[in-house]
Write a protein that holds these residues in place. Structure first.
Motif, PDB file in Angstrom:
ATOM      1  N   GLY A 203       0.774  -1.234   0.000  1.00 27.02           N
ATOM      2  CA  GLY A 203       0.000   0.000   0.000  1.00 27.02           C
ATOM      3  C   GLY A 203       0.799   1.274   0.000  1.00 27.02           C
ATOM      4  N   ARG A 204       2.134   1.163   0.021  1.00 29.14           N
ATOM      5  CA  ARG A 204       2.977   2.359   0.084  1.00 29.14           C
ATOM      6  C   ARG A 204       3.813   2.522  -1.177  1.00 29.14           C
ATOM      7  NH1 ARG A 204       5.334   2.094   6.327  1.00 29.14           N
ATOM      8  NH2 ARG A 204       3.292   2.176   7.379  1.00 29.14           N
ATOM      9  N   LEU A 205       4.193   3.762  -1.449  1.00 26.89           N
ATOM     10  CA  LEU A 205       5.001   4.052  -2.623  1.00 26.89           C
ATOM     11  C   LEU A 205       6.434   3.582  -2.402  1.00 26.89           C
ATOM     12  CD1 LEU A 205       5.035   5.558  -5.404  1.00 26.89           C
ATOM     13  CD2 LEU A 205       5.900   7.546  -4.141  1.00 26.89           C
ATOM     14  N   LEU A 206       6.944   2.779  -3.346  1.00 28.19           N
ATOM     15  CA  LEU A 206       8.332   2.323  -3.308  1.00 28.19           C
ATOM     16  C   LEU A 206       9.197   3.079  -4.306  1.00 28.19           C
ATOM     17  CD1 LEU A 206       7.849  -1.560  -3.054  1.00 28.19           C
ATOM     18  CD2 LEU A 206       8.152   0.103  -1.198  1.00 28.19           C
ATOM     19  N   ALA A 207       8.614   3.475  -5.428  1.00 22.21           N
ATOM     20  CA  ALA A 207       9.380   4.210  -6.441  1.00 22.21           C
ATOM     21  C   ALA A 207       8.425   4.930  -7.371  1.00 22.21           C
ATOM     22  CB  ALA A 207      10.276   3.273  -7.235  1.00 22.21           C
ATOM     23  N   ASP A 208       8.828   6.097  -7.824  1.00 18.83           N
ATOM     24  CA  ASP A 208       8.113   6.887  -8.831  1.00 18.83           C
ATOM     25  C   ASP A 208       9.194   7.549  -9.670  1.00 18.83           C
ATOM     26  OD1 ASP A 208       6.587   8.538 -10.371  1.00 18.83           O
ATOM     27  OD2 ASP A 208       5.772   9.735  -8.713  1.00 18.83           O
ATOM     28  N   THR A 209       9.547   6.918 -10.787  1.00 14.91           N
ATOM     29  CA  THR A 209      10.747   7.329 -11.500  1.00 14.91           C
ATOM     30  C   THR A 209      10.720   6.835 -12.936  1.00 14.91           C
ATOM     31  OG1 THR A 209      13.171   7.242 -11.389  1.00 14.91           O
ATOM     32  CG2 THR A 209      11.991   5.248 -10.774  1.00 14.91           C
ATOM     33  N   THR A 210      11.768   7.148 -13.694  1.00 21.13           N
ATOM     34  CA  THR A 210      11.890   6.623 -15.049  1.00 21.13           C
ATOM     35  C   THR A 210      12.400   5.191 -14.986  1.00 21.13           C
ATOM     36  OG1 THR A 210      14.195   7.316 -15.332  1.00 21.13           O
ATOM     37  CG2 THR A 210      12.471   8.925 -15.896  1.00 21.13           C
ATOM     38  N   LEU A 211      12.283   4.473 -16.104  1.00 25.33           N
ATOM     39  CA  LEU A 211      12.770   3.099 -16.150  1.00 25.33           C
ATOM     40  C   LEU A 211      14.257   3.022 -15.857  1.00 25.33           C
ATOM     41  CD1 LEU A 211      10.877   1.771 -19.295  1.00 25.33           C
ATOM     42  CD2 LEU A 211      10.540   1.018 -16.954  1.00 25.33           C
ATOM     43  N   ASP A 212      15.028   3.856 -16.510  1.00 30.39           N
ATOM     44  CA  ASP A 212      16.478   3.820 -16.330  1.00 30.39           C
ATOM     45  C   ASP A 212      16.872   4.144 -14.899  1.00 30.39           C
ATOM     46  OD1 ASP A 212      17.116   3.050 -18.920  1.00 30.39           O
ATOM     47  OD2 ASP A 212      17.114   5.112 -19.659  1.00 30.39           O
ATOM     48  N   GLU A 213      16.208   5.130 -14.310  1.00 28.94           N
ATOM     49  CA  GLU A 213      16.526   5.497 -12.937  1.00 28.94           C
ATOM     50  C   GLU A 213      16.190   4.364 -11.978  1.00 28.94           C
ATOM     51  OE1 GLU A 213      14.267   9.022 -12.474  1.00 28.94           O
ATOM     52  OE2 GLU A 213      15.810  10.350 -13.277  1.00 28.94           O
ATOM     53  N   LEU A 214      15.068   3.683 -12.232  1.00 30.44           N
ATOM     54  CA  LEU A 214      14.672   2.566 -11.380  1.00 30.44           C
ATOM     55  C   LEU A 214      15.714   1.461 -11.420  1.00 30.44           C
ATOM     56  CD1 LEU A 214      12.669   1.000  -9.620  1.00 30.44           C
ATOM     57  CD2 LEU A 214      11.573   0.194 -11.725  1.00 30.44           C
ATOM     58  N   MET A 215      16.162   1.106 -12.617  1.00 28.48           N
ATOM     59  CA  MET A 215      17.140   0.029 -12.745  1.00 28.48           C
ATOM     60  C   MET A 215      18.476   0.401 -12.131  1.00 28.48           C
ATOM     61  SD  MET A 215      16.278  -1.639 -16.436  1.00 28.48           S
ATOM     62  CE  MET A 215      16.095  -0.098 -17.302  1.00 28.48           C
ATOM     63  N   SER A 216      18.874   1.633 -12.295  1.00 30.06           N
ATOM     64  CA  SER A 216      20.140   2.072 -11.731  1.00 30.06           C
ATOM     65  C   SER A 216      20.092   2.096 -10.208  1.00 30.06           C
ATOM     66  CB  SER A 216      20.488   3.462 -12.261  1.00 30.06           C
ATOM     67  OG  SER A 216      21.655   3.958 -11.645  1.00 30.06           O
ATOM     68  N   ARG A 217      18.986   2.594  -9.652  1.00 32.15           N
ATOM     69  CA  ARG A 217      18.868   2.749  -8.210  1.00 32.15           C
ATOM     70  C   ARG A 217      18.636   1.427  -7.500  1.00 32.15           C
ATOM     71  NH1 ARG A 217      14.338   6.788  -6.070  1.00 32.15           N
ATOM     72  NH2 ARG A 217      13.036   5.274  -7.161  1.00 32.15           N
ATOM     73  N   SER A 218      17.949   0.505  -8.174  1.00 29.87           N
ATOM     74  CA  SER A 218      17.557  -0.739  -7.521  1.00 29.87           C
ATOM     75  C   SER A 218      18.465  -1.907  -7.865  1.00 29.87           C
ATOM     76  CB  SER A 218      16.104  -1.085  -7.902  1.00 29.87           C
ATOM     77  OG  SER A 218      15.236  -0.049  -7.553  1.00 29.87           O
ATOM     78  N   GLY A 219      19.570  -1.632  -8.521  1.00 32.35           N
ATOM     79  CA  GLY A 219      20.499  -2.712  -8.810  1.00 32.35           C
ATOM     80  C   GLY A 219      20.107  -3.554  -9.990  1.00 32.35           C
ATOM     81  N   GLY A 220      19.239  -3.031 -10.868  1.00 29.26           N
ATOM     82  CA  GLY A 220      18.827  -3.802 -12.025  1.00 29.26           C
ATOM     83  C   GLY A 220      19.869  -3.836 -13.110  1.00 29.26           C
ATOM     84  N   GLY A 221      20.927  -3.071 -12.988  1.00 30.50           N
ATOM     85  CA  GLY A 221      22.022  -3.166 -13.931  1.00 30.50           C
ATOM     86  C   GLY A 221      21.962  -2.159 -15.052  1.00 30.50           C
ATOM     87  N   GLY A 222      20.797  -1.593 -15.366  1.00 32.11           N
ATOM     88  CA  GLY A 222      20.703  -0.620 -16.435  1.00 32.11           C
ATOM     89  C   GLY A 222      21.229  -1.121 -17.754  1.00 32.11           C
ATOM     90  N   LEU A 223      20.964  -2.402 -18.097  1.00 30.56           N
ATOM     91  CA  LEU A 223      21.473  -2.975 -19.335  1.00 30.56           C
ATOM     92  C   LEU A 223      20.715  -2.406 -20.528  1.00 30.56           C
ATOM     93  CD1 LEU A 223      23.331  -5.038 -20.710  1.00 30.56           C
ATOM     94  CD2 LEU A 223      21.512  -6.726 -20.420  1.00 30.56           C
ATOM     95  N   VAL A 224      21.460  -1.883 -21.495  1.00 33.23           N
ATOM     96  CA  VAL A 224      20.881  -1.315 -22.710  1.00 33.23           C
ATOM     97  C   VAL A 224      21.426  -2.082 -23.900  1.00 33.23           C
ATOM     98  CG1 VAL A 224      20.716   0.756 -24.156  1.00 33.23           C
ATOM     99  CG2 VAL A 224      20.704   0.965 -21.665  1.00 33.23           C
ATOM    100  N   THR A 225      20.539  -2.475 -24.803  1.00 36.00           N
ATOM    101  CA  THR A 225      20.951  -3.111 -26.046  1.00 36.00           C
ATOM    102  C   THR A 225      20.855  -2.085 -27.168  1.00 36.00           C
ATOM    103  OG1 THR A 225      20.211  -5.306 -25.363  1.00 36.00           O
ATOM    104  CG2 THR A 225      20.433  -4.925 -27.723  1.00 36.00           C
ATOM    105  N   VAL A 226      21.947  -1.929 -27.916  1.00 34.80           N
ATOM    106  CA  VAL A 226      21.978  -0.948 -28.993  1.00 34.80           C
ATOM    107  C   VAL A 226      22.611  -1.596 -30.225  1.00 34.80           C
ATOM    108  CG1 VAL A 226      24.209  -0.017 -28.218  1.00 34.80           C
ATOM    109  CG2 VAL A 226      22.720   1.378 -29.657  1.00 34.80           C
ATOM    110  N   ARG A 227      22.041  -1.322 -31.372  1.00 36.33           N
ATOM    111  CA  ARG A 227      22.565  -1.871 -32.629  1.00 36.33           C
ATOM    112  C   ARG A 227      22.749  -0.726 -33.610  1.00 36.33           C
ATOM    113  NH1 ARG A 227      20.216  -4.366 -37.178  1.00 36.33           N
ATOM    114  NH2 ARG A 227      18.144  -4.044 -36.264  1.00 36.33           N
ATOM    115  N   SER A 228      23.899  -0.719 -34.288  1.00 39.36           N
ATOM    116  CA  SER A 228      24.187   0.345 -35.241  1.00 39.36           C
ATOM    117  C   SER A 228      24.965  -0.222 -36.416  1.00 39.36           C
ATOM    118  CB  SER A 228      24.999   1.458 -34.569  1.00 39.36           C
ATOM    119  OG  SER A 228      26.355   1.051 -34.414  1.00 39.36           O
ATOM    120  N   SER A 229      25.131   0.617 -37.440  1.00 43.24           N
ATOM    121  CA  SER A 229      25.902   0.203 -38.618  1.00 43.24           C
ATOM    122  C   SER A 229      27.400   0.360 -38.393  1.00 43.24           C
ATOM    123  CB  SER A 229      25.465   1.031 -39.832  1.00 43.24           C
ATOM    124  OG  SER A 229      25.612   2.421 -39.557  1.00 43.24           O
TER     125      SER A 229
END
Length: 311
Positions: A203-229
């Motif tokens: 019933g209480r707020l744990l986080a109100d943030t962007t996806l990237d901020e959540l992953m960075s703050r909560s130890g999610g690793g902030g893994l980003v996949t990027v593909r380029s030429s």
């Protein structure tokens, strides 16, 4: 917008929502996450006037839902797609809603077409599959062409085409400047559509943030996949900025230590065109599990949260 203001809801001695505050803003998809019993459903029911708060409240465009002059034109909601008389056809159900709220009959045909229900609109709801019922629930939510959309588990039971359609729908609604509050237990889907996430537990707020901020703050690793030429050029630019870069194959890179926005900015500065840029769903899931580890109702014998216990 939807403003949850110090919302508290008690059922006897049980506190379902405890002083919860957050805002879902126009032009964005806000993901609403939490374990079973976290208070998500109660919050959404208060938003549409189905529950009376013990304290605080929920405002839609600055007003309680009950005080809105034209509620379904302001807020379209799907909380339970099964809440339809089984003997009605889809079209009759939508026409009854339209007539009750002063919505032109032509709008029914529009939402039937928009949700892909043309072939089943004349069938009784009792014959619908779970996925078809979900489409009807979304059609009802869209009937008033609302500025705000509140959806509880909208892709439950949908096939792959339906999932893609919902994904495009909510992104399009946000792009039009509307507010979308989306509850889902499917992390990979939220990672693809949400701009922000609100996480609740007990019933209480744990986080109100962007996806990237959540992953960075909560130890999610902030893994980003990027593909380029030009992956080697991009990798060098990212490494020089302090990011950790691994070769993902097929011209893709797995990047840690920076956000998706930062990867895009580095690519633009280096003059490297991007073919794909995405935050990995697994990282969001890990961040979520880390954040809610002490707020789950059900655990397996090894002490871990039971899979799927995210309602």
């Amino acid at each position: 917008m939807i403003e949850v203001q110090a919302l508290t809801k008690r059922y006897g001695t049980t506190t379902a929502v405890d002083g919860l505050s957050f805002t879902a803003r126009p032009g964005a998809v806000t993901g609403f996450l939490g374990p079973n019993g976290a208070g998500k459903s109660t919050t959404m029911r208060v938003a549409v006037g189905l529950e009376r708060p013990t304290a605080g409240g929920v405002l839609v465009d600055g007003h309680r839902y009950a005080d809105l002059a034209a509620p379904v034109r302001s807020l379209g909601a799907m909380l339970d797609a099964r809440a339809v008389h089984p003997g009605l056809t889809a079209r009759r159900h939508l026409r009854a809603l339209a007539r009750t709220h002063g919505i032109p009959r032509a709008r029914v045909d529009e939402v039937v077409g928009l949700t892909g229900l043309e072939d089943v609109a004349g069938r009784r709801v009792r014959t619908f599959s779970l996925g078809t019922g979900q489409r009807l629930g979304i059609a009802a939510a869209l009937l008033g062409d609302p500025a705000t959309l509140l959806l509880d588990e909208p892709i439950n039971g949908l096939d792959a085409d339906g999932v893609l359609w919902v994904r495009g729908l909510v992104r399009r609604m946000a792009a039009e400047g509307r507010t979308v509050l989306l509850s889902s237990h499917l992390m990979h889907e939220l990672a693809l559509v949400a701009d922000r996430v609100v996480v609740v537990g007990r019933g209480r707020l744990l986080a109100d943030t962007t996806l990237d901020e959540l992953m960075s703050r909560s130890g999610g690793g902030g893994l980003v996949t990027v593909r380029s030429s030009a992956p080697s050029v991009l990798a060098a630019a990212l490494l020089s900025g302090g990011a950790q870069v691994d070769d993902g194959g097929d011209g893709s890179l797995h990047v840690r230590g920076v956000t998706g926005e930062e990867v895009g900015a580095v690519a633009a500065h280096a003059g490297v065109p991007l073919l794909e840029l995405a935050t990995r769903a697994g990282s969001l899931e890990q961040a979520y599990l880390t954040l809610t580890a002490d707020a789950v109702e059900h655990r397996s014998s090894n002490g871990r949260p039971v899979a799927g216990a995210t309602r």
